[in-house]
Design a protein around this motif. Structure first.
Motif, mmCIF file in Angstrom:
data_model
loop_
_atom_site.group_PDB
_atom_site.id
_atom_site.type_symbol
_atom_site.label_atom_id
_atom_site.label_comp_id
_atom_site.label_asym_id
_atom_site.label_seq_id
_atom_site.Cartn_x
_atom_site.Cartn_y
_atom_site.Cartn_z
ATOM 1 N N HIS A 41 0.807 -1.226 0.000
ATOM 2 C CA HIS A 41 0.000 0.000 0.000
ATOM 3 C C HIS A 41 0.842 1.278 0.000
ATOM 4 C CE1 HIS A 41 -2.597 -3.188 1.727
ATOM 5 N NE2 HIS A 41 -3.372 -2.746 0.752
ATOM 6 N N ASN A 42 1.852 1.310 -0.824
ATOM 7 C CA ASN A 42 2.736 2.475 -0.984
ATOM 8 C C ASN A 42 3.540 2.811 0.264
ATOM 9 O OD1 ASN A 42 2.079 3.012 -3.717
ATOM 10 N ND2 ASN A 42 0.152 3.918 -3.030
ATOM 11 N N GLY A 43 3.750 1.831 1.129
ATOM 12 C CA GLY A 43 4.635 2.039 2.270
ATOM 13 C C GLY A 43 6.062 2.183 1.765
ATOM 14 N N TYR A 44 6.877 2.905 2.508
ATOM 15 C CA TYR A 44 8.250 3.175 2.097
ATOM 16 C C TYR A 44 9.205 2.219 2.813
ATOM 17 C CZ TYR A 44 12.526 5.757 1.221
ATOM 18 O OH TYR A 44 13.792 6.110 0.835
ATOM 19 N N CYS A 45 9.991 1.497 2.058
ATOM 20 C CA CYS A 45 10.950 0.549 2.625
ATOM 21 C C CYS A 45 12.215 1.296 3.045
ATOM 22 C CB CYS A 45 11.288 -0.524 1.596
ATOM 23 S SG CYS A 45 12.421 -1.785 2.226
ATOM 24 N N VAL A 46 12.617 1.100 4.297
ATOM 25 C CA VAL A 46 13.825 1.723 4.832
ATOM 26 C C VAL A 46 14.832 0.615 5.116
ATOM 27 C CG1 VAL A 46 14.789 3.110 6.698
ATOM 28 C CG2 VAL A 46 12.455 3.550 5.891
ATOM 29 N N GLN A 47 15.934 0.640 4.396
ATOM 30 C CA GLN A 47 16.973 -0.378 4.565
ATOM 31 C C GLN A 47 17.753 -0.093 5.838
ATOM 32 O OE1 GLN A 47 19.272 -1.498 1.045
ATOM 33 N NE2 GLN A 47 21.092 -1.103 2.244
ATOM 34 N N LEU A 48 17.815 -1.076 6.727
ATOM 35 C CA LEU A 48 18.537 -0.916 7.983
ATOM 36 C C LEU A 48 19.927 -1.534 7.921
ATOM 37 C CD1 LEU A 48 15.633 -1.723 10.445
ATOM 38 C CD2 LEU A 48 16.411 0.512 9.661
ATOM 39 N N SER A 49 20.098 -2.530 7.074
ATOM 40 C CA SER A 49 21.418 -3.130 6.896
ATOM 41 C C SER A 49 21.498 -3.761 5.519
ATOM 42 C CB SER A 49 21.690 -4.185 7.967
ATOM 43 O OG SER A 49 20.886 -5.318 7.747
ATOM 44 N N ARG A 50 22.697 -3.903 5.051
ATOM 45 C CA ARG A 50 22.937 -4.559 3.770
ATOM 46 C C ARG A 50 23.990 -5.621 4.049
ATOM 47 N NH1 ARG A 50 22.489 -2.450 -1.852
ATOM 48 N NH2 ARG A 50 23.698 -3.872 -3.106
ATOM 49 N N SER A 51 23.520 -6.819 4.252
ATOM 50 C CA SER A 51 24.427 -7.898 4.628
ATOM 51 C C SER A 51 23.847 -9.220 4.171
ATOM 52 C CB SER A 51 24.617 -7.901 6.144
ATOM 53 O OG SER A 51 23.388 -8.166 6.771
ATOM 54 N N ALA A 52 24.465 -10.291 4.597
ATOM 55 C CA ALA A 52 23.962 -11.613 4.241
ATOM 56 C C ALA A 52 22.554 -11.819 4.800
ATOM 57 C CB ALA A 52 24.906 -12.688 4.755
ATOM 58 N N LYS A 53 22.248 -11.169 5.920
ATOM 59 C CA LYS A 53 20.897 -11.200 6.491
ATOM 60 C C LYS A 53 20.350 -9.777 6.441
ATOM 61 C CE LYS A 53 20.653 -15.094 9.506
ATOM 62 N NZ LYS A 53 20.200 -15.551 10.791
ATOM 63 N N PRO A 54 19.749 -9.393 5.322
ATOM 64 C CA PRO A 54 19.275 -8.025 5.179
ATOM 65 C C PRO A 54 18.171 -7.681 6.174
ATOM 66 C CG PRO A 54 18.604 -9.354 3.307
ATOM 67 C CD PRO A 54 19.462 -10.218 4.174
ATOM 68 N N ASN A 55 18.133 -6.428 6.549
ATOM 69 C CA ASN A 55 17.163 -5.970 7.527
ATOM 70 C C ASN A 55 16.533 -4.674 7.020
ATOM 71 O OD1 ASN A 55 15.714 -5.836 9.865
ATOM 72 N ND2 ASN A 55 17.435 -5.337 11.172
ATOM 73 N N PHE A 56 15.242 -4.527 7.235
ATOM 74 C CA PHE A 56 14.532 -3.332 6.796
ATOM 75 C C PHE A 56 13.313 -3.122 7.677
ATOM 76 C CE2 PHE A 56 12.338 -6.779 4.806
ATOM 77 C CZ PHE A 56 11.011 -6.398 4.802
ATOM 78 N N ARG A 57 12.694 -1.964 7.520
ATOM 79 C CA ARG A 57 11.401 -1.697 8.148
ATOM 80 C C ARG A 57 10.571 -0.920 7.145
ATOM 81 N NH1 ARG A 57 10.450 3.418 9.648
ATOM 82 N NH2 ARG A 57 12.233 4.793 9.883
ATOM 83 N N CYS A 58 9.277 -0.967 7.315
ATOM 84 C CA CYS A 58 8.373 -0.242 6.429
ATOM 85 C C CYS A 58 7.854 1.003 7.134
ATOM 86 C CB CYS A 58 7.198 -1.132 6.026
ATOM 87 S SG CYS A 58 7.685 -2.532 5.003
ATOM 88 N N ASP A 59 7.929 2.120 6.451
ATOM 89 C CA ASP A 59 7.364 3.374 6.952
ATOM 90 C C ASP A 59 5.983 3.506 6.316
ATOM 91 O OD1 ASP A 59 6.607 5.932 7.593
ATOM 92 O OD2 ASP A 59 8.506 6.851 7.011
ATOM 93 N N CYS A 60 4.946 3.392 7.133
ATOM 94 C CA CYS A 60 3.566 3.364 6.631
ATOM 95 C C CYS A 60 2.832 4.691 6.792
ATOM 96 C CB CYS A 60 2.780 2.280 7.369
ATOM 97 S SG CYS A 60 3.544 0.656 7.339
ATOM 98 N N HIS A 61 3.505 5.723 7.268
ATOM 99 C CA HIS A 61 2.833 6.996 7.519
ATOM 100 C C HIS A 61 2.104 7.496 6.270
ATOM 101 C CE1 HIS A 61 5.491 6.964 11.006
ATOM 102 N NE2 HIS A 61 4.549 7.685 11.566
#
Length: 105
Positions: A41-61
């Motif tokens: 639903h057009n949430g914005y993906c925020v990359q928290l890390s770039r590694s073998a185990k990638p991590n992110f969060r979605c900004d839904c505001h």
């Protein structure tokens, strides 16, 4: 200048002579966690890390949705819904409350 070819040389225990050389050769193994657009639903993906185990969060505001992937429709009475979880110290309640805050426009 010493050039290491995947084995130790010149007292360098690593197979690359520079950090850039190492990164350039290994970039393919690092995944971009946002490349497949995991947020709905057009949430914005925020990359928290770039590694073998990638991590992110979605900004839904301002999407009208909330949740880890912006997949739940915001309730009509956000304050009432948030208050249900405001007293609890449980991790689930804290996470739910944090996600619901995205519903405030």
């Amino acid at each position: 200048m010493c050039r290491c070819e995947r084995e130790s040389c010149c007292g360098n225990p690593f197979p690359y002579s520079t950090l850039y050389e190492c990164f350039a050769e290994n970039i393919a193994q690092f995944e971009d966690p946002c490349k497949d657009a995991p947020c709905k639903h057009n949430g914005y993906c925020v990359q928290l890390s770039r590694s073998a185990k990638p991590n992110f969060r979605c900004d839904c505001h301002r999407t009208g949705y909330f949740g880890p992937r912006c997949h739940e429709r915001c309730p009509k009475d956000v304050r009432k819904e948030i208050s249900k979880f405001s007293e609890s110290k449980a991790k689930f309640a804290r996470e739910r409350r944090r996600h619901l805050l995205a519903c405030r426009l």
